[in-house]
Write a protein that holds these residues in place. Structure first.
Motif, PDB file in Angstrom:
ATOM      1  N   ALA A  92     -15.338   5.320  -8.539  1.00  8.06           N
ATOM      2  CA  ALA A  92     -14.224   6.046  -8.409  1.00  8.06           C
ATOM      3  C   ALA A  92     -13.136   4.934  -7.511  1.00  8.06           C
ATOM      4  CB  ALA A  92     -14.566   7.017  -7.206  1.00  8.06           C
ATOM      5  N   VAL A  93     -13.673   4.070  -7.034  1.00 10.21           N
ATOM      6  CA  VAL A  93     -12.816   3.062  -6.281  1.00 10.21           C
ATOM      7  C   VAL A  93     -12.256   2.108  -7.226  1.00 10.21           C
ATOM      8  CG1 VAL A  93     -12.540   1.121  -4.619  1.00 10.21           C
ATOM      9  CG2 VAL A  93     -14.003   3.198  -4.067  1.00 10.21           C
ATOM     10  N   VAL A  94     -13.069   1.403  -8.380  1.00  6.07           N
ATOM     11  CA  VAL A  94     -12.427   0.804  -9.088  1.00  6.07           C
ATOM     12  C   VAL A  94     -11.222   1.508  -9.948  1.00  6.07           C
ATOM     13  CG1 VAL A  94     -13.259  -0.062 -11.459  1.00  6.07           C
ATOM     14  CG2 VAL A  94     -14.798  -0.536  -9.469  1.00  6.07           C
ATOM     15  N   LEU A  95     -11.638   2.609 -10.345  1.00  6.49           N
ATOM     16  CA  LEU A  95     -10.591   3.299 -11.236  1.00  6.49           C
ATOM     17  C   LEU A  95      -9.710   3.800 -10.437  1.00  6.49           C
ATOM     18  CD1 LEU A  95     -12.887   5.514 -13.572  1.00  6.49           C
ATOM     19  CD2 LEU A  95     -11.679   3.585 -14.407  1.00  6.49           C
ATOM     20  N   ARG A  96      -9.744   4.086  -9.242  1.00  2.00           N
ATOM     21  CA  ARG A  96      -8.365   4.315  -8.500  1.00  2.00           C
ATOM     22  C   ARG A  96      -7.556   3.183  -8.366  1.00  2.00           C
ATOM     23  NH1 ARG A  96      -9.931   4.483  -2.397  1.00  2.00           N
ATOM     24  NH2 ARG A  96      -9.722   2.055  -3.005  1.00  2.00           N
ATOM     25  N   ASP A  97      -8.146   2.052  -8.224  1.00  2.00           N
ATOM     26  CA  ASP A  97      -7.378   0.835  -8.023  1.00  2.00           C
ATOM     27  C   ASP A  97      -6.784   0.498  -9.353  1.00  2.00           C
ATOM     28  OD1 ASP A  97      -8.126   0.897  -5.460  1.00  2.00           O
ATOM     29  OD2 ASP A  97      -9.690  -0.735  -5.532  1.00  2.00           O
ATOM     30  N   GLN A  98      -7.336   0.863 -10.477  1.00  2.00           N
ATOM     31  CA  GLN A  98      -6.783   0.212 -11.672  1.00  2.00           C
ATOM     32  C   GLN A  98      -5.531   1.012 -12.065  1.00  2.00           C
ATOM     33  OE1 GLN A  98      -8.145  -1.774 -14.487  1.00  2.00           O
ATOM     34  NE2 GLN A  98      -8.739  -2.771 -12.633  1.00  2.00           N
ATOM     35  N   ALA A  99      -5.527   2.159 -11.411  1.00  2.00           N
ATOM     36  CA  ALA A  99      -4.352   3.056 -11.840  1.00  2.00           C
ATOM     37  C   ALA A  99      -2.962   2.472 -11.486  1.00  2.00           C
ATOM     38  CB  ALA A  99      -4.521   4.174 -10.997  1.00  2.00           C
ATOM     39  N   ALA A 100      -3.284   1.536 -10.411  1.00  2.00           N
ATOM     40  CA  ALA A 100      -1.864   1.207  -9.922  1.00  2.00           C
ATOM     41  C   ALA A 100      -0.844   0.534 -11.021  1.00  2.00           C
ATOM     42  CB  ALA A 100      -2.011  -0.061  -8.696  1.00  2.00           C
ATOM     43  N   GLY A 101      -1.425  -0.231 -12.102  1.00  2.00           N
ATOM     44  CA  GLY A 101      -0.633  -0.856 -12.987  1.00  2.00           C
ATOM     45  C   GLY A 101      -0.673  -0.176 -14.292  1.00  2.00           C
TER      46      GLY A 101
END
Length: 286
Positions: A92-101
């Motif tokens: 959940a954290v990995v994919l949330r952070d990936q969404a930024a770019g």
């Protein structure tokens, strides 16, 4: 270069369905595709096995899943640019952070392996509720092309990002856009002692929809739009619409018919109950 389409996968059927959907959309929007495996070691902290033994096995599994997913994407859409990435951390954290770019983040509705326990309500809901950008949740199973995109709208500016995404998707697909405005009758509408002009109420609702869609119709004149105004519960109406749509788009914050959402009851309900793919598009204020 365009921002990439990010897809999270774990080797499950839903993960593979997400890769296929993401590859198709990357081709449509002419963006590169990045396939991400979130390597979460925390569920496997079992004392009777050495950390190295578990670590090697988990890493090999991640590499295998990524290789198979890359092959699947390239076979489906040979012309797109595909990269893979293994990132340590909670999915959940990995994919949330990936969404930024990212242009968008695509994820299966539930999974296994790297997304252990990732039923709706954990990974999918967390990412959809926190990512800054469109999050697409794909269900496994056969998909029938309907040539229609459905979007839930209300009378607030917070639903504009969802409308923008829905119109763009409809234009890229050559699909019809069904704009669903769901209203609920006043509590005392059917009480004999209270007089309500229901025809006038309905006319007012249709005017709200016409006003909301006017500028978007001018921006996307090639998109056929169906103005669908209904009385009922938004979750029930949007879920029913998902049976005949290739994609259902919902906002994650708003007022009016889809009110008080920060991935609230409507977005969460549609994610849980829709029969097909759902895109959640957060407003900047959500």
């Amino acid at each position: 270069m365009s921002d990439p389409v990010i897809v999270g996968t774990d080797g499950s059927a839903a993960g593979s369905a997400a890769v296929e959907w993401a590859a198709d959309d990357a081709a449509r929007v002419r963006a590169p595709l990045r396939i991400v495996f979130a390597l979460d070691r925390s569920p496997y902290d079992i004392p009777r096995f050495s950390v190295r033994e578990w670590g090697d096995a988990l890493t090999r599994n991640a590499e295998r899943v990524l290789a198979e997913s890359e092959a699947l994407a390239r076979e489906r859409r040979p012309g797109i640019e595909v990269t893979t990435q293994m990132i340590e951390g909670a999915p959940a954290v990995v994919l949330r952070d990936q969404a930024a770019g990212a242009t968008e983040v695509v994820i299966g509705s539930r999974g296994l392996g790297g997304f252990a326990g990732a039923v709706l309500g954990s990974v999918s809901t967390h990412v959809a509720g926190h990512a800054r950008g469109p999050v697409v949740v794909v269900h496994a199973g056969p998909r029938t092309a309907h040539g229609e995109v459905a979007v839930g709208i209300d009378d607030s500016p917070q639903c504009d990002p969802a409308l923008a995404y829905a119109f763009e998707q409809a234009a890229l697909r050559g699909a019809t856009l069904r704009a669903l405005y769901v209203w609920q009758a006043p509590v005392h509408a059917y009480a004999p002692e209270v007089v309500h002009d229901m025809d006038e109420i309905r006319r007012a609702q249709y005017q709200v929809v016409a006003d909301k869609l006017a500028s978007w119709r001018q921006t996307y004149p090639q998109v056929k739009v169906i103005e669908d105004v209904r009385s009922g519960h938004p979750v029930e109406v949007l879920t029913a619409a998902s049976k005949g749509a290739d994609l259902v788009v919902v906002g994650s914050h708003g007022r009016g018919a889809l009110g008080s959402l920060a991935l609230g009851s409507v977005s969460r309900g549609v994610l849980h109950h829709a029969r097909g793919t759902v895109a959640v598009v957060r407003s900047p204020r959500a």
